[in-house]
Design an enzyme around this catalytic site. Structure first.
Site, PDB file in Angstrom:
ATOM      1  N   ASN A  37     -22.394 -40.634 -29.408  1.00 47.88           N
ATOM      2  CA  ASN A  37     -22.294 -40.831 -27.894  1.00 47.88           C
ATOM      3  C   ASN A  37     -20.603 -40.616 -27.711  1.00 47.88           C
ATOM      4  O   ASN A  37     -19.652 -41.156 -28.240  1.00 47.88           O
ATOM      5  CB  ASN A  37     -22.606 -42.085 -27.621  1.00 47.88           C
ATOM      6  CG  ASN A  37     -22.729 -42.324 -26.122  1.00 47.88           C
ATOM      7  OD1 ASN A  37     -22.665 -41.369 -25.365  1.00 47.88           O
ATOM      8  ND2 ASN A  37     -23.041 -43.413 -25.727  1.00 47.88           N
ATOM      9  N   HIS A 122     -33.461 -54.594 -22.836  1.00 53.82           N
ATOM     10  CA  HIS A 122     -32.201 -54.968 -21.970  1.00 53.82           C
ATOM     11  C   HIS A 122     -32.353 -55.524 -20.783  1.00 53.82           C
ATOM     12  O   HIS A 122     -32.821 -54.690 -19.859  1.00 53.82           O
ATOM     13  CB  HIS A 122     -31.372 -53.863 -22.041  1.00 53.82           C
ATOM     14  CG  HIS A 122     -30.762 -53.256 -23.292  1.00 53.82           C
ATOM     15  ND1 HIS A 122     -29.607 -52.140 -23.380  1.00 53.82           N
ATOM     16  CD2 HIS A 122     -31.165 -53.785 -24.736  1.00 53.82           C
ATOM     17  CE1 HIS A 122     -29.537 -52.030 -24.680  1.00 53.82           C
ATOM     18  NE2 HIS A 122     -30.299 -52.916 -25.438  1.00 53.82           N
ATOM     19  N   ARG A 147     -32.585 -58.970 -24.353  1.00 58.88           N
ATOM     20  CA  ARG A 147     -31.026 -59.061 -24.236  1.00 58.88           C
ATOM     21  C   ARG A 147     -30.538 -59.284 -23.079  1.00 58.88           C
ATOM     22  O   ARG A 147     -30.757 -58.445 -22.127  1.00 58.88           O
ATOM     23  CB  ARG A 147     -30.453 -57.823 -25.388  1.00 58.88           C
ATOM     24  CG  ARG A 147     -29.122 -57.939 -25.493  1.00 58.88           C
ATOM     25  CD  ARG A 147     -28.452 -56.675 -25.765  1.00 58.88           C
ATOM     26  NE  ARG A 147     -27.908 -55.874 -24.637  1.00 58.88           N
ATOM     27  CZ  ARG A 147     -27.241 -54.931 -24.638  1.00 58.88           C
ATOM     28  NH1 ARG A 147     -26.915 -54.573 -25.877  1.00 58.88           N
ATOM     29  NH2 ARG A 147     -26.970 -54.003 -23.745  1.00 58.88           N
ATOM     30  N   TYR A 159     -19.547 -55.647 -18.690  1.00 59.05           N
ATOM     31  CA  TYR A 159     -19.405 -54.911 -20.049  1.00 59.05           C
ATOM     32  C   TYR A 159     -20.453 -54.522 -21.016  1.00 59.05           C
ATOM     33  O   TYR A 159     -21.351 -54.887 -21.230  1.00 59.05           O
ATOM     34  CB  TYR A 159     -18.512 -56.210 -20.695  1.00 59.05           C
ATOM     35  CG  TYR A 159     -19.286 -57.273 -21.301  1.00 59.05           C
ATOM     36  CD1 TYR A 159     -19.651 -58.421 -20.313  1.00 59.05           C
ATOM     37  CD2 TYR A 159     -19.363 -57.297 -22.506  1.00 59.05           C
ATOM     38  CE1 TYR A 159     -20.396 -59.176 -20.799  1.00 59.05           C
ATOM     39  CE2 TYR A 159     -20.428 -58.304 -22.944  1.00 59.05           C
ATOM     40  CZ  TYR A 159     -20.689 -59.372 -22.179  1.00 59.05           C
ATOM     41  OH  TYR A 159     -21.474 -60.483 -22.652  1.00 59.05           O
ATOM     42  N   ASP A 210     -25.150 -59.742 -26.565  1.00 59.59           N
ATOM     43  CA  ASP A 210     -24.275 -58.863 -27.108  1.00 59.59           C
ATOM     44  C   ASP A 210     -22.606 -59.121 -26.463  1.00 59.59           C
ATOM     45  O   ASP A 210     -22.540 -58.810 -25.387  1.00 59.59           O
ATOM     46  CB  ASP A 210     -24.620 -57.527 -26.878  1.00 59.59           C
ATOM     47  CG  ASP A 210     -23.861 -56.409 -27.575  1.00 59.59           C
ATOM     48  OD1 ASP A 210     -23.115 -56.718 -28.199  1.00 59.59           O
ATOM     49  OD2 ASP A 210     -24.369 -55.228 -27.577  1.00 59.59           O
ATOM     50  N   HIS A 212     -20.110 -57.645 -27.723  1.00 60.05           N
ATOM     51  CA  HIS A 212     -19.537 -56.092 -27.923  1.00 60.05           C
ATOM     52  C   HIS A 212     -18.242 -56.119 -28.260  1.00 60.05           C
ATOM     53  O   HIS A 212     -17.274 -55.451 -27.712  1.00 60.05           O
ATOM     54  CB  HIS A 212     -19.708 -55.346 -26.529  1.00 60.05           C
ATOM     55  CG  HIS A 212     -20.222 -54.168 -26.611  1.00 60.05           C
ATOM     56  ND1 HIS A 212     -19.384 -52.772 -26.406  1.00 60.05           N
ATOM     57  CD2 HIS A 212     -21.333 -53.567 -26.490  1.00 60.05           C
ATOM     58  CE1 HIS A 212     -20.122 -51.786 -26.675  1.00 60.05           C
ATOM     59  NE2 HIS A 212     -21.334 -52.314 -26.650  1.00 60.05           N
ATOM     60  N   GLU A 236     -24.616 -61.022 -30.921  1.00 58.34           N
ATOM     61  CA  GLU A 236     -24.239 -59.579 -31.341  1.00 58.34           C
ATOM     62  C   GLU A 236     -23.040 -59.202 -31.446  1.00 58.34           C
ATOM     63  O   GLU A 236     -22.285 -59.705 -30.140  1.00 58.34           O
ATOM     64  CB  GLU A 236     -25.221 -58.617 -30.804  1.00 58.34           C
ATOM     65  CG  GLU A 236     -25.188 -57.340 -31.090  1.00 58.34           C
ATOM     66  CD  GLU A 236     -25.822 -56.319 -30.317  1.00 58.34           C
ATOM     67  OE1 GLU A 236     -27.087 -56.769 -30.015  1.00 58.34           O
ATOM     68  OE2 GLU A 236     -25.625 -55.162 -30.150  1.00 58.34           O
ATOM     69  N   GLU A 262     -23.630 -52.014 -35.548  1.00 55.85           N
ATOM     70  CA  GLU A 262     -23.978 -50.600 -34.866  1.00 55.85           C
ATOM     71  C   GLU A 262     -22.655 -49.909 -35.130  1.00 55.85           C
ATOM     72  O   GLU A 262     -22.960 -48.678 -34.892  1.00 55.85           O
ATOM     73  CB  GLU A 262     -24.050 -50.905 -33.429  1.00 55.85           C
ATOM     74  CG  GLU A 262     -23.128 -51.434 -32.533  1.00 55.85           C
ATOM     75  CD  GLU A 262     -23.576 -51.648 -31.254  1.00 55.85           C
ATOM     76  OE1 GLU A 262     -24.559 -52.211 -30.944  1.00 55.85           O
ATOM     77  OE2 GLU A 262     -22.740 -51.257 -30.155  1.00 55.85           O
ATOM     78  N   ARG A 283     -27.435 -54.543 -38.114  1.00 54.63           N
ATOM     79  CA  ARG A 283     -27.890 -53.508 -36.873  1.00 54.63           C
ATOM     80  C   ARG A 283     -27.517 -52.311 -36.934  1.00 54.63           C
ATOM     81  O   ARG A 283     -27.299 -51.500 -36.000  1.00 54.63           O
ATOM     82  CB  ARG A 283     -27.342 -54.215 -35.721  1.00 54.63           C
ATOM     83  CG  ARG A 283     -27.856 -55.677 -35.399  1.00 54.63           C
ATOM     84  CD  ARG A 283     -27.400 -55.838 -34.071  1.00 54.63           C
ATOM     85  NE  ARG A 283     -28.129 -55.079 -32.958  1.00 54.63           N
ATOM     86  CZ  ARG A 283     -27.634 -53.979 -32.310  1.00 54.63           C
ATOM     87  NH1 ARG A 283     -26.490 -53.765 -32.611  1.00 54.63           N
ATOM     88  NH2 ARG A 283     -28.363 -53.364 -31.479  1.00 54.63           N
ATOM     89  N   ASP A 316     -28.655 -44.061 -26.133  1.00 55.33           N
ATOM     90  CA  ASP A 316     -27.935 -42.724 -26.886  1.00 55.33           C
ATOM     91  C   ASP A 316     -28.389 -42.273 -28.234  1.00 55.33           C
ATOM     92  O   ASP A 316     -27.744 -41.575 -28.981  1.00 55.33           O
ATOM     93  CB  ASP A 316     -26.481 -43.045 -26.799  1.00 55.33           C
ATOM     94  CG  ASP A 316     -25.914 -44.322 -27.317  1.00 55.33           C
ATOM     95  OD1 ASP A 316     -26.134 -45.264 -26.623  1.00 55.33           O
ATOM     96  OD2 ASP A 316     -25.511 -44.443 -28.261  1.00 55.33           O
ATOM     97  N   GLU A 339     -34.405 -52.816 -31.732  1.00 52.82           N
ATOM     98  CA  GLU A 339     -33.778 -52.580 -30.234  1.00 52.82           C
ATOM     99  C   GLU A 339     -34.402 -51.341 -29.574  1.00 52.82           C
ATOM    100  O   GLU A 339     -34.751 -50.274 -30.257  1.00 52.82           O
ATOM    101  CB  GLU A 339     -32.247 -52.398 -30.321  1.00 52.82           C
ATOM    102  CG  GLU A 339     -31.837 -52.212 -28.966  1.00 52.82           C
ATOM    103  CD  GLU A 339     -30.214 -51.789 -28.931  1.00 52.82           C
ATOM    104  OE1 GLU A 339     -29.423 -52.481 -27.902  1.00 52.82           O
ATOM    105  OE2 GLU A 339     -29.826 -51.224 -30.032  1.00 52.82           O
ATOM    106  N   TRP A 402     -13.785 -52.185 -26.606  1.00 50.14           N
ATOM    107  CA  TRP A 402     -15.108 -51.878 -25.480  1.00 50.14           C
ATOM    108  C   TRP A 402     -16.121 -52.506 -26.507  1.00 50.14           C
ATOM    109  O   TRP A 402     -17.225 -52.893 -26.049  1.00 50.14           O
ATOM    110  CB  TRP A 402     -14.952 -50.461 -25.164  1.00 50.14           C
ATOM    111  CG  TRP A 402     -16.101 -50.353 -24.012  1.00 50.14           C
ATOM    112  CD1 TRP A 402     -15.955 -50.625 -22.841  1.00 50.14           C
ATOM    113  CD2 TRP A 402     -17.353 -49.720 -24.177  1.00 50.14           C
ATOM    114  NE1 TRP A 402     -17.083 -50.304 -22.104  1.00 50.14           N
ATOM    115  CE2 TRP A 402     -18.010 -49.903 -23.042  1.00 50.14           C
ATOM    116  CE3 TRP A 402     -18.021 -49.272 -25.296  1.00 50.14           C
ATOM    117  CZ2 TRP A 402     -19.556 -49.477 -22.873  1.00 50.14           C
ATOM    118  CZ3 TRP A 402     -19.376 -49.058 -25.155  1.00 50.14           C
ATOM    119  CH2 TRP A 402     -20.138 -49.056 -23.668  1.00 50.14           C
TER     120      TRP A 402
END
Ligand code: GCO
Ligand code: MG
Length: 402
Positions: A37, A122, A147, A159, A210, A212, A236, A262, A283, A316, A339, A402
């Site tokens: 992505n 999600h 989630r 976010y 998450d 993130h 997560e 991830e 994950r 993605d 997921e 991010w």
């Protein structure tokens, strides 16, 4: 049997996907997903310039040898671009092998260990009422685990996630969107969100969250402790996991289950996390981890430490990468959860797939191979569009994870 053609196609039926198609002298084809992505064209160049010439004329049955020669032969190991390219080759070779056998891929990975694959969806909202509506919508679609992510009072953006119900994240723009972030405000807000969700939906619904990569280890430890009473299925990416030792601090202070991986590309990225039992779920995506071959090795290693699988499956990852994940999920013993965000109707037309989603569970289907047909004509009608993930800044302008 020999590989006689290797085509790399970028298509954007709502968002960009990179697909590798291998063709053999017997006219069989195998598909692999190489989507990274926001950096799609780097993988395209890696494949076209440095991988395709090495594949032409080789025996597609030699999956492990091909994988090792691409990984070790480049000398420059790991990294998301390299491993997405290798992943596409690995999955396309497994697809071919299973087609030659006339079997769905999961049969070659040991056969089914379960009837179906549990997923989570999600739910997102700018505020709590919008989030509760979104949880209701996911449950109406059949999801049995959700989630939950919301906006934080005082911040403009939600976010790490798209807002509203759109499947395709709005990343189609020439320059990255700039989002804002405030960790103390988030840490104060999240427990109130989970309180509202538990109050509305009761204690049984498996809830995930998450973070993130936005917290330091000690902030993550505090958050894990503060939300223990809401019984999360997992928290997560609570802190950037490149610093694997950071998870010792988190683990020492909370019994909230932890999930990570991830952005990882190799089994060694998990070495400390798994051997010290610092996480509960691994994950990584088939697409970013070098394919099915290394992911199967990761989960076999993780099984010794009672760590379960949770293959990354955002929108993605193309249906090719999604299908590969579902075959692996069905076959391994230490499956945890998958997921699954689904794809737009147009994406599902470009990539017609045998996998099905029913009552919050996936099944890979029984078509030979991974069970995905690629409509190249339709793909060509939707060419690449430059698109970037957002960047994140604190109130004083400092760039944040991010
Ligand atoms: C997830 C992820 C994604 C990533 C995205 C980046 O848990 O699914 O965090 O939403 O942000 O895959 O491309
Ligand atoms: Mg995530």
């Amino acid at each position: 049997m020999r590989i006689v053609a290797a085509d790399v196609v970028v298509t954007s039926p709502g968002r960009n996907f990179v697909t590798l198609k291998l063709t053999t002298d017997e006219g069989l084809t195998g598909l692999g997903d190489a989507t990274l992505n926001g950096r799609e064209q780097a993988v395209v160049a890696y494949l076209r310039e440095h991988v395709v010439p090495l594949l032409l004329g080789t025996d597609p049955h030699r999956i492990e040898d091909t994988w090792q020669s691409l990984y070790r032969g480049a000398y420059w190991r790991r990294g998301p671009v390299t491993m997405a390219a290798i992943a596409a080759v690995d999955v396309a070779l497994w697809d071919l092998k299973a087609k030659v056998a006339g079997l769905p891929l999961y049969q070659l990975l040991g056969g089914a260990s379960r009837e179906r694959v549990r997923t989570y969806g999600h739910a997102n909202g700018r505020d709590v009422p919008e989030l509760l509506d979104s949880v209701r919508a996911r449950r109406a679609e059949g999801y049995q685990a959700v989630r939950v992510q919301t906006g934080v009072p005082g911040l403009q953006t939600v976010y790490g996630v798209h807002t509203g119900e759109a499947i395709a994240r709005p990343t189609h723009r020439a320059l990255p969107l700039v989002e804002d972030w405030d960790t103390p405000a988030y840490l104060r807000h999240l427990p109130t969100v989970l309180e509202a969700v538990r109050h509305e939906f009761g204690p049984e619904l498996p809830l995930l969250h998450d973070a993130h990569h936005r917290l330091t280890p000690v902030q993550a430890a505090k958050l894990g402790k503060d939300v223990e009473r809401y019984d999360l299925f997992w928290l997560e990416d609570c802190t950037p996991a490149e610093n694997q030792e950071g998870f010792r601090t988190v683990r020492r202070h909370t019994t909230t289950p932890l999930a990570v991986g991830e952005v990882f590309n190799a089994v060694v990225d998990y070495q400390t996390l798994i051997t010290e039992q610092l996480i509960d779920y691994a994950r990584s995506a088939v697409t970013h981890f070098g394919g099915i071959s290394p992911l199967k090795k990761l989960f076999d290693f993780a099984a010794m430490y009672q760590v379960k699988s949770a293959v990354h499956g955002p929108e993605d990852i193309s249906p090719v990468g999604t299908a590969a994940a579902i075959h692996l999920d069905l076959a391994i013993h230490n499956f945890g959860i998958q997921e699954y965000s689904g794809h737009t109707d147009l994406t599902n037309e470009v990539f017609r797939h045998a996998y099905t989603f029913t009552d919050g569970h996936l099944h890979p289907g029984d078509a030979p191979g991974i069970g995905v047909e690629f409509d190249e004509e339709l793909a060509a009608a939707h060419p690449y569009e430059a698109a970037y993930l957002p960047v994140n800044r604190l109130a004083d302008g400092t760039v944040h994870d991010w």
